[in-house]
Design a protein around this motif. Structure first.
Motif, mmCIF file in Angstrom:
data_model
loop_
_atom_site.group_PDB
_atom_site.id
_atom_site.type_symbol
_atom_site.label_atom_id
_atom_site.label_comp_id
_atom_site.label_asym_id
_atom_site.label_seq_id
_atom_site.Cartn_x
_atom_site.Cartn_y
_atom_site.Cartn_z
ATOM 1 N N THR A 1 0.828 -1.205 0.000
ATOM 2 C CA THR A 1 0.000 0.000 0.000
ATOM 3 C C THR A 1 0.865 1.259 0.000
ATOM 4 N N ASP A 2 1.907 1.252 0.808
ATOM 5 C CA ASP A 2 2.785 2.418 0.952
ATOM 6 C C ASP A 2 3.484 2.721 -0.379
ATOM 7 N N SER A 3 3.421 3.989 -0.814
ATOM 8 C CA SER A 3 3.962 4.320 -2.137
ATOM 9 C C SER A 3 5.483 4.201 -2.188
ATOM 10 N N GLU A 4 6.131 4.552 -1.083
ATOM 11 C CA GLU A 4 7.594 4.423 -1.022
ATOM 12 C C GLU A 4 8.008 2.954 -1.129
ATOM 13 N N LEU A 5 7.256 2.101 -0.456
ATOM 14 C CA LEU A 5 7.536 0.659 -0.508
ATOM 15 C C LEU A 5 7.294 0.123 -1.917
ATOM 16 N N GLY B 1 11.462 4.136 9.162
ATOM 17 C CA GLY B 1 11.029 5.509 8.918
ATOM 18 C C GLY B 1 9.561 5.735 9.225
ATOM 19 N N HIS B 2 8.680 4.833 8.789
ATOM 20 C CA HIS B 2 7.270 5.037 9.129
ATOM 21 C C HIS B 2 6.386 3.799 9.115
ATOM 22 N N VAL B 3 6.711 2.797 8.321
ATOM 23 C CA VAL B 3 5.773 1.661 8.188
ATOM 24 C C VAL B 3 5.548 0.940 9.521
HETATM 25 ZN ZN ZN Z 1 5.727 5.607 2.954
#
Ligand code: ZN
Ligand code: FE
Ligand code: FE
Ligand code: FE
Length: 166
Positions: free
Chosen positions: A36-40, A156-158
Motif C-alpha cells: 500500500t505504501d507508495s515508497e515501498l 522511517g514510518h511503516v
Molecule cells: Zn511511505
C-alpha cells in the motif's frame, strides 16, 4: 553436478543465484500489488528492474565461465518466497501491518542473496576471474542497497503506522 574444485563450487553458486533471481522476478509483481505504501511500492518496483539486470549479469557470468547458469533450481528461495507469501496473506486486512510483513519477507530474500553473492564474488576473486568478480560485486551492492532501503522504510514510518493497528 559433482563438486571437486573451487571453480565447481563457484558454478554451483552461480546457478543457485540464477534460479533465485528468476523466482524473485516472478514473485515481486505480487508483492508490489499487495503493498500500500507508495515508497515501498517504488522500492520494490526499482528492485524488480534491477533484478532483471541481475539475471542478465549472471548470464554474462555464465558466458565468461563457459557454463550454463541454468541449474537444478534454488529450493531455499522457493521456500523463502512461499513463506513470505503466506505471511503477507495472513494479515491482509490491515494495510500497514501487511506492508510491514512485505518488508519482513523481502528482507529475507535480500539477505539470502547477499550471502550468495558475497560468497560467489570471493570465490571468483580467489580464482582470478576478475571480470566475473566485478559483475557479482555490482549485484551485491544492489542487494545491500535494497536491504538498506527497506530498513529505512520500515524504521522511517511503516512499523510505526503498523503499531496503531487501525
Ligand atoms: Zn511511505
Ligand atoms: Fe537479486
Ligand atoms: Fe539456494
Ligand atoms: Fe534482491
Amino acid at each position: 553436478m559433482d563438486i571437486h574444485t573451487l571453480r565447481d563450487l563457484l558454478v554451483e553458486q552461480i546457478q543457485d543465484l540464477y534460479s533465485a533471481e528468476d523466482q524473485i522476478i516472478s514473485a515481486l509483481p505480487d508483492m508490489i500489488d499487495a503493498a500500500t505504501d507508495s515508497e515501498l511500492q517504488n522500492a520494490l518496483r526499482t528492485h524488480l528492474d534491477e533484478t532483471r539486470g541481475q539475471k542478465e549479469r549472471l548470464e554474462r557470468v555464465g558466458t565468461l565461465l563457459d557454463v550454463d547458469p541454468d541449474g537444478p533450481g534454488c529450493k531455499a528461495m522457493k521456500a523463502i518466497i512461499e513463506e513470505g507469501d503466506k505471511l503477507v496473506n495472513q494479515g491482509s486486512e490491515d494495510d500497514d501491518v501487511r506492508d510491514a510483513a512485505i518488508i519482513a519477507a523481502a528482507q529475507r530474500v535480500e539477505h539470502y542473496e547477499i550471502a550468495g553473492y558475497g560468497t560467489a564474488r570471493t570465490f571468483a576473486q580467489m580464482l582470478g576471474e576478475q571480470e566475473v568478480a566485478d559483475l557479482l560485486s555490482e549485484t551485491l551492492d544492489q542487494e545491500k542497497n535494497a536491504d538498506l532501503t527497506l530498513t529505512g522504510i520500515a524504521e522511517g514510518h511503516v512499523n510505526r503506522q503498523a503499531i496503531k493497528g487501525d
